[in-house]
Design a protein around this motif. Sequence first.
Motif, PDB file in Angstrom:
ATOM      1  N   GLN A 164       0.693   6.178  -7.334  1.00 35.02           N
ATOM      2  CA  GLN A 164       0.272   5.009  -8.108  1.00 35.02           C
ATOM      3  C   GLN A 164       0.866   3.773  -7.460  1.00 35.02           C
ATOM      4  OE1 GLN A 164       1.524   6.169 -12.057  1.00 35.02           O
ATOM      5  NE2 GLN A 164      -0.541   6.817 -12.629  1.00 35.02           N
ATOM      6  N   ALA A 165       0.025   2.810  -7.146  1.00 34.00           N
ATOM      7  CA  ALA A 165       0.459   1.526  -6.571  1.00 34.00           C
ATOM      8  C   ALA A 165       1.438   1.713  -5.404  1.00 34.00           C
ATOM      9  CB  ALA A 165       1.099   0.659  -7.657  1.00 34.00           C
ATOM     10  N   GLY A 166       1.093   2.629  -4.491  1.00 37.89           N
ATOM     11  CA  GLY A 166       1.888   2.800  -3.278  1.00 37.89           C
ATOM     12  C   GLY A 166       3.121   3.657  -3.439  1.00 37.89           C
ATOM     13  N   ARG A 167       3.318   4.222  -4.631  1.00 40.99           N
ATOM     14  CA  ARG A 167       4.503   5.065  -4.844  1.00 40.99           C
ATOM     15  C   ARG A 167       4.094   6.467  -5.278  1.00 40.99           C
ATOM     16  NH1 ARG A 167       8.860   1.423  -8.123  1.00 40.99           N
ATOM     17  NH2 ARG A 167       8.879  -0.318  -6.668  1.00 40.99           N
ATOM     18  N   LEU A 168       4.940   7.437  -4.925  1.00 42.30           N
ATOM     19  CA  LEU A 168       4.748   8.787  -5.453  1.00 42.30           C
ATOM     20  C   LEU A 168       5.421   8.829  -6.816  1.00 42.30           C
ATOM     21  CD1 LEU A 168       5.419  11.295  -2.533  1.00 42.30           C
ATOM     22  CD2 LEU A 168       3.256  10.730  -3.610  1.00 42.30           C
ATOM     23  N   THR A 169       4.657   9.104  -7.844  1.00 44.26           N
ATOM     24  CA  THR A 169       5.260   9.079  -9.185  1.00 44.26           C
ATOM     25  C   THR A 169       5.534  10.470  -9.739  1.00 44.26           C
ATOM     26  OG1 THR A 169       3.045   8.966 -10.136  1.00 44.26           O
ATOM     27  CG2 THR A 169       4.191   6.874  -9.807  1.00 44.26           C
ATOM     28  N   ALA A 218       0.845  -1.201   0.000  1.00 41.64           N
ATOM     29  CA  ALA A 218       0.000   0.000   0.000  1.00 41.64           C
ATOM     30  C   ALA A 218       0.880   1.250   0.000  1.00 41.64           C
ATOM     31  CB  ALA A 218      -0.915  -0.001   1.206  1.00 41.64           C
ATOM     32  N   LEU A 219       1.997   1.171   0.716  1.00 43.86           N
ATOM     33  CA  LEU A 219       2.986   2.257   0.694  1.00 43.86           C
ATOM     34  C   LEU A 219       4.329   1.612   0.378  1.00 43.86           C
ATOM     35  CD1 LEU A 219       1.943   4.201   3.943  1.00 43.86           C
ATOM     36  CD2 LEU A 219       1.304   4.710   1.583  1.00 43.86           C
ATOM     37  N   ASP A 220       4.927   2.035  -0.724  1.00 39.23           N
ATOM     38  CA  ASP A 220       6.123   1.341  -1.212  1.00 39.23           C
ATOM     39  C   ASP A 220       7.310   2.301  -1.260  1.00 39.23           C
ATOM     40  OD1 ASP A 220       7.796  -0.529  -2.273  1.00 39.23           O
ATOM     41  OD2 ASP A 220       6.851  -0.591  -4.251  1.00 39.23           O
ATOM     42  N   GLY A 221       7.689   2.778  -0.058  1.00 34.74           N
ATOM     43  CA  GLY A 221       8.853   3.665   0.011  1.00 34.74           C
ATOM     44  C   GLY A 221       8.511   5.102  -0.347  1.00 34.74           C
ATOM     45  N   ILE A 222       7.685   5.707   0.492  1.00 35.60           N
ATOM     46  CA  ILE A 222       7.266   7.096   0.235  1.00 35.60           C
ATOM     47  C   ILE A 222       8.278   8.058   0.871  1.00 35.60           C
ATOM     48  CG2 ILE A 222       5.475   8.836   0.680  1.00 35.60           C
ATOM     49  CD1 ILE A 222       4.382   6.754  -1.139  1.00 35.60           C
ATOM     50  N   ASP A 223       8.791   8.978   0.076  1.00 31.43           N
ATOM     51  CA  ASP A 223       9.639  10.070   0.576  1.00 31.43           C
ATOM     52  C   ASP A 223       8.951  11.382   0.199  1.00 31.43           C
ATOM     53  OD1 ASP A 223      11.948   8.533   1.532  1.00 31.43           O
ATOM     54  OD2 ASP A 223      12.182   8.003  -0.586  1.00 31.43           O
ATOM     55  N   LEU A 224       8.730  12.223   1.199  1.00 36.42           N
ATOM     56  CA  LEU A 224       7.962  13.434   0.918  1.00 36.42           C
ATOM     57  C   LEU A 224       8.237  14.463   2.012  1.00 36.42           C
ATOM     58  CD1 LEU A 224       5.677  14.494  -0.993  1.00 36.42           C
ATOM     59  CD2 LEU A 224       4.049  13.566   0.639  1.00 36.42           C
ATOM     60  N   THR A 225       8.382  15.707   1.599  1.00 32.47           N
ATOM     61  CA  THR A 225       8.526  16.784   2.584  1.00 32.47           C
ATOM     62  C   THR A 225       7.420  17.810   2.348  1.00 32.47           C
ATOM     63  OG1 THR A 225      10.901  16.503   2.713  1.00 32.47           O
ATOM     64  CG2 THR A 225      10.044  18.618   3.434  1.00 32.47           C
ATOM     65  N   ILE A 226       6.770  18.198   3.420  1.00 32.32           N
ATOM     66  CA  ILE A 226       5.704  19.202   3.315  1.00 32.32           C
ATOM     67  C   ILE A 226       6.097  20.373   4.221  1.00 32.32           C
ATOM     68  CG2 ILE A 226       3.243  19.659   3.643  1.00 32.32           C
ATOM     69  CD1 ILE A 226       2.991  16.492   3.398  1.00 32.32           C
ATOM     70  N   ALA A 227       6.195  21.538   3.610  1.00 31.78           N
ATOM     71  CA  ALA A 227       6.655  22.706   4.370  1.00 31.78           C
ATOM     72  C   ALA A 227       5.542  23.235   5.269  1.00 31.78           C
ATOM     73  CB  ALA A 227       7.095  23.795   3.397  1.00 31.78           C
ATOM     74  N   SER A 228       5.977  23.966   6.289  1.00 34.53           N
ATOM     75  CA  SER A 228       5.009  24.581   7.196  1.00 34.53           C
ATOM     76  C   SER A 228       4.107  25.539   6.405  1.00 34.53           C
ATOM     77  CB  SER A 228       5.790  25.330   8.274  1.00 34.53           C
ATOM     78  OG  SER A 228       4.918  26.018   9.108  1.00 34.53           O
ATOM     79  N   GLY A 229       2.803  25.382   6.578  1.00 31.46           N
ATOM     80  CA  GLY A 229       1.847  26.267   5.916  1.00 31.46           C
ATOM     81  C   GLY A 229       1.480  25.846   4.513  1.00 31.46           C
ATOM     82  N   GLU A 230       2.102  24.789   4.022  1.00 33.86           N
ATOM     83  CA  GLU A 230       1.841  24.352   2.644  1.00 33.86           C
ATOM     84  C   GLU A 230       0.618  23.438   2.579  1.00 33.86           C
ATOM     85  OE1 GLU A 230       4.275  22.160  -0.986  1.00 33.86           O
ATOM     86  OE2 GLU A 230       4.751  21.620   1.084  1.00 33.86           O
TER      87      GLU A 230
END
Lengths: 259, 250
Positions: free
Chosen positions: B208-213, B22-34
């Motif tokens: 898509q399929a647990g990945r951020l594309t 369901a989650l296949d190695g998600i890397d993500l940064t979300i800035a404050s206020g974004e």
Amino acid sequence: MRCKNDLRPAILPLSVLAVWVIASSAGLTNAYLLPSPGRIAEAAGELLVDGELLRHIVASLWRVLFGFALTALLALPLAFLTGIFAPLGGYLSWVLEALRVTPPLALVPLLILWLGIGEASKLTIVVLASFFPVYMNALAGIREADGKLIELARTLDLTRRETALHVLLPSALPGIVNGLRLGFGYSWRALVGAELVAASAGLGYLIIDASEMARTDRVFVGIFAIAALGALTDWLFRRAAARLMPWRADAGRVSGLEG
Amino acid sequence: MYGLTITGLRRRFDISGRSIDALDGIDLTIASGELLAVVGHSGCGKTTLLHHVAGLQRPDAGTIAFEGPDGPAASARFGMVFQEPRLMPWKTVRGNLELALKHIASGAEAESRIADALETVGLAAFADAWPHQLSGGMAQRVSLARALCREPDILLLDEPFGALDALTRSRIHGEFAAIRLRRPLTTILVTHDIAEAVRLADRVAIMQAGRLTAVFDIDLPHPRPLAAPGLAEEVATITAAVLGDTISQA
């Protein structure tokens, strides 16, 4: 569709009463087997005046209320425990199932042997008769609590206790009220049965005593008193349900039995 | 307000003997206020991602790190809005908001927060209403008020407008965008509605399929009505990416 002052439920009993009055007046009925409504009213008047009817009503009502309070004290906490801690329900399932399918009146001989013919045996019968409707309905209410609301409670950082209080309990409330209402009806039935067998006061005793004295009119007075008290307490339950659950438009008829 | 960094997030489910990432190695940064919108087909893992951020589910591997105004934080306070309002039917609108403030505020402060939140969503007059007396759109606005009154560090929106009719949804989009202009909030919005994502988000991520594309920056000025210049093109580009017609811009 029903309006607030719907008189339809009164049509059948009033029709029966009218036929009964006419048949009695015309001499079509055996006065011993089926006394006229007027004769029954006279008998009720006699029993009211000498205080007998009130004495029997108070004796029965006390047993039902006290026994029913015991039921609520036992069944509701147990339903919560088995609802929240499912394994506990597993340990108790055989015993509870065996007791559930055994008619309380079948236990009367044993209860008289063990507890005598005093109040304890009759209270035990009331508890046994009303325990399962209360327990099973409360348990179903708890188990059917909306998982999405429980998930929401987690996102609101509510503790387990707060979740039980603010989510599980209100969720189970319709089931609890429904179970209490059904259980109360069962209490009446079982109590009168018990009083028929072993009592010196109470509506069941009034009926059996009148029967032995060949006073069919008094038998009818006892039966009508039970029916009237049952209907009155049911009406009180529906009123209480509507007050307890103002968010439910149908709270006054929780079991689906219209009232 | 908090920012967050998701690193190597993995979660596998076993369904009927089949393993699904369901989650296949998600890397993500979300800035404050974004506001980050996550879009994708049903079952792509976007709601699972949101539930992991909210702490409703635990990952098999990976971390979610929060960054508060004073530096790294062990956890954050969330406000969450689901696809359905999830109001407690046995509590009035006010009672529902009070419950959300149970460990946050009480007395006059709670009352003030509740009044502010209901004012924000335009339902100040409905504090004493029961949930069954509200329309679907009103109930969903109450659930937004419930999230806002907590003054969350991070707002999590799980297809919050998906069950509303098109007209109500469009109106709430405008209201929500206006709320964010007044009160910027770090927000993750999960949706399958690409136009909604483009109207509201600073960035749109495709799963898509647990990945951020792919992740797209949306540089259009607010407010963004449906007819705003450039909006239709952004929607078309992202729709094509979701359908796999374009090369990832990530």
